[in-house]
Design an enzyme around this catalytic site. Structure first.
Site, mmCIF file in Angstrom:
data_model
loop_
_atom_site.group_PDB
_atom_site.id
_atom_site.type_symbol
_atom_site.label_atom_id
_atom_site.label_comp_id
_atom_site.label_asym_id
_atom_site.label_seq_id
_atom_site.Cartn_x
_atom_site.Cartn_y
_atom_site.Cartn_z
ATOM 1 N N HIS A 20 41.013 57.371 59.841
ATOM 2 C CA HIS A 20 41.357 57.998 61.126
ATOM 3 C C HIS A 20 40.841 59.439 61.148
ATOM 4 O O HIS A 20 40.235 59.880 62.138
ATOM 5 C CB HIS A 20 42.875 57.956 61.316
ATOM 6 C CG HIS A 20 43.383 58.758 62.479
ATOM 7 N ND1 HIS A 20 43.657 58.206 63.711
ATOM 8 C CD2 HIS A 20 43.663 60.088 62.586
ATOM 9 C CE1 HIS A 20 44.077 59.143 64.537
ATOM 10 N NE2 HIS A 20 44.097 60.307 63.879
ATOM 11 N N GLU A 21 41.078 60.175 60.087
ATOM 12 C CA GLU A 21 40.632 61.577 60.052
ATOM 13 C C GLU A 21 39.105 61.659 60.039
ATOM 14 O O GLU A 21 38.517 62.541 60.677
ATOM 15 C CB GLU A 21 41.227 62.290 58.831
ATOM 16 C CG GLU A 21 42.749 62.316 58.785
ATOM 17 C CD GLU A 21 43.368 62.914 60.048
ATOM 18 O OE1 GLU A 21 42.709 63.752 60.690
ATOM 19 O OE2 GLU A 21 44.489 62.516 60.399
ATOM 20 N N GLU B 140 42.908 60.676 70.135
ATOM 21 C CA GLU B 140 43.703 60.054 69.070
ATOM 22 C C GLU B 140 43.536 58.533 69.100
ATOM 23 O O GLU B 140 43.382 57.892 68.055
ATOM 24 C CB GLU B 140 45.183 60.427 69.227
ATOM 25 C CG GLU B 140 45.508 61.857 68.866
ATOM 26 C CD GLU B 140 45.192 62.187 67.414
ATOM 27 O OE1 GLU B 140 45.401 61.333 66.535
ATOM 28 O OE2 GLU B 140 44.699 63.305 67.174
ATOM 29 N N HIS C 57 37.798 61.422 63.499
ATOM 30 C CA HIS C 57 37.821 62.696 64.225
ATOM 31 C C HIS C 57 36.557 63.503 63.915
ATOM 32 O O HIS C 57 35.975 64.129 64.799
ATOM 33 C CB HIS C 57 39.048 63.510 63.826
ATOM 34 C CG HIS C 57 40.315 63.120 64.535
ATOM 35 N ND1 HIS C 57 40.404 63.042 65.901
ATOM 36 C CD2 HIS C 57 41.545 62.799 64.055
ATOM 37 C CE1 HIS C 57 41.642 62.699 66.259
ATOM 38 N NE2 HIS C 57 42.346 62.536 65.146
#
Length: 295
Positions: free
Chosen positions: A140-141, A213, A144
């Site tokens: 997930h990071e 997100e 980003h």
């Protein structure tokens, strides 16, 4: 490397939000150019320099404010190996890796570019998640980073910050532009427009943040091929967060925009609900991805 599938509905919502934000900002700039004076021009230049410095040194500033420290491959071999493998799948350069000593289970990414990124995890997150859950959070990071969210949010926030500064300091700036010396109408117009721009841009930026997100969640599912792992991690983190003392949560609240799940204390829950989608909504989206088996 996996193909980076797109959610066109999500992309359309993000584009619409950015379009509306651009319309608000163009209107704001038009008003500033029409009614502003020397102080507003100086303020624009000053804020541009501040935000550029903030963006350029974002990795250093964020690590400093969270107490994070960069760790070498010798110190955290397993974490380095995991992130190297996920980066190869996502076709990303390997970021710097940091550890934050905290009881709050969380993770974040920062840095001005893919080549200057930092991915950080807290000690609590590392200890409490299973390996598949930890991989999903790291993915997930990394999403980003791949989506350049730091750059997008910095650009999106620029004129909103200027509007907020004008509202808060209009009297200090002398209510002044060239037209204000003849009458106060120009300053009143700028003040009112700044309030409107501030409120509208605040809502639009929060919406954009929530969409990004969702996009990062989707990126995690693509990288790992297992949306359920991130859903499990989100449930675990939110469950643990409920047991973290409020004092520990308040200590890291300033960094909530960066976290995978906001560290919420009771007093600020309404604000934080608007910075991230609810955990329930994210899990529903991940469950839908799992069901469709798009990967």
């Amino acid at each position: 490397m996996k193909k980076w599938y797109h959610d066109y509905g999500l992309q359309a919502r993000m584009l619409l939000t950015m379009f509306l934000l651009a319309v608000v900002y163009l209107f704001f700039l038009a008003v500033i150019l029409a009614y502003g004076g020397a102080w507003t021009n100086i303020l624009l230049i000053f804020m541009m320099l501040i935000l550029f410095a903030q963006f350029f040194f974002s990795d250093t500033l964020v690590l400093w404010s969270t107490g994070g420290r960069l760790v070498t491959e010798q110190e955290e071999p397993h974490l380095h190996e995991t992130i190297s493998r996920l980066c190869a799948i996502a076709n990303l350069p390997k970021p710097k890796i940091a550890i934050v000593d905290s009881n709050v289970p969380n993770a974040f990414a920062t840095g001005r570019s893919q080549g200057n990124a930092v991915v950080a995890v807290t000690t609590s997150l590392k200890q409490r998640l299973s390996q598949p859950e930890l991989e999903a959070v790291l993915a997930h990071e990394l999403s980003h980073v791949k989506n350049r969210d730091m750059l997008v949010i910095t650009i999106a926030s620029f004129l909103s910050t200027v509007a907020a500064l004008l509202v808060r300091n209009m009297l200090f700036f002398g209510m002044g532009g060239r037209d204000d010396r003849k009458n106060g109408n120009a300053a009143i117009i700028i003040f009112i427009v700044s309030i409107i721009v501030w409120v509208l841009s605040f809502l639009l930026i929060r919406a954009l943040s929530r969409y990004r997100e969702f996009a990062a969640d989707r990126g995690s599912a693509i990288i790992t091929g297992q949306p359920s792992h991130l859903a499990s991690a989100l449930m675990a983190i939110s469950g643990i967060m409920e047991r973290v003392p409020s004092r520990d949560l308040r200590e890291v609240e300033a960094m909530n925009a960066f976290f995978i799940i906001p560290a919420v204390s009771g007093e600020s829950i309404m604000n934080l609900l608007s910075t991230h989608p609810s955990v329930e909504a994210r899990i529903r989206a991940l469950t839908e991805m799992e069901r469709k088996m798009e990967f």
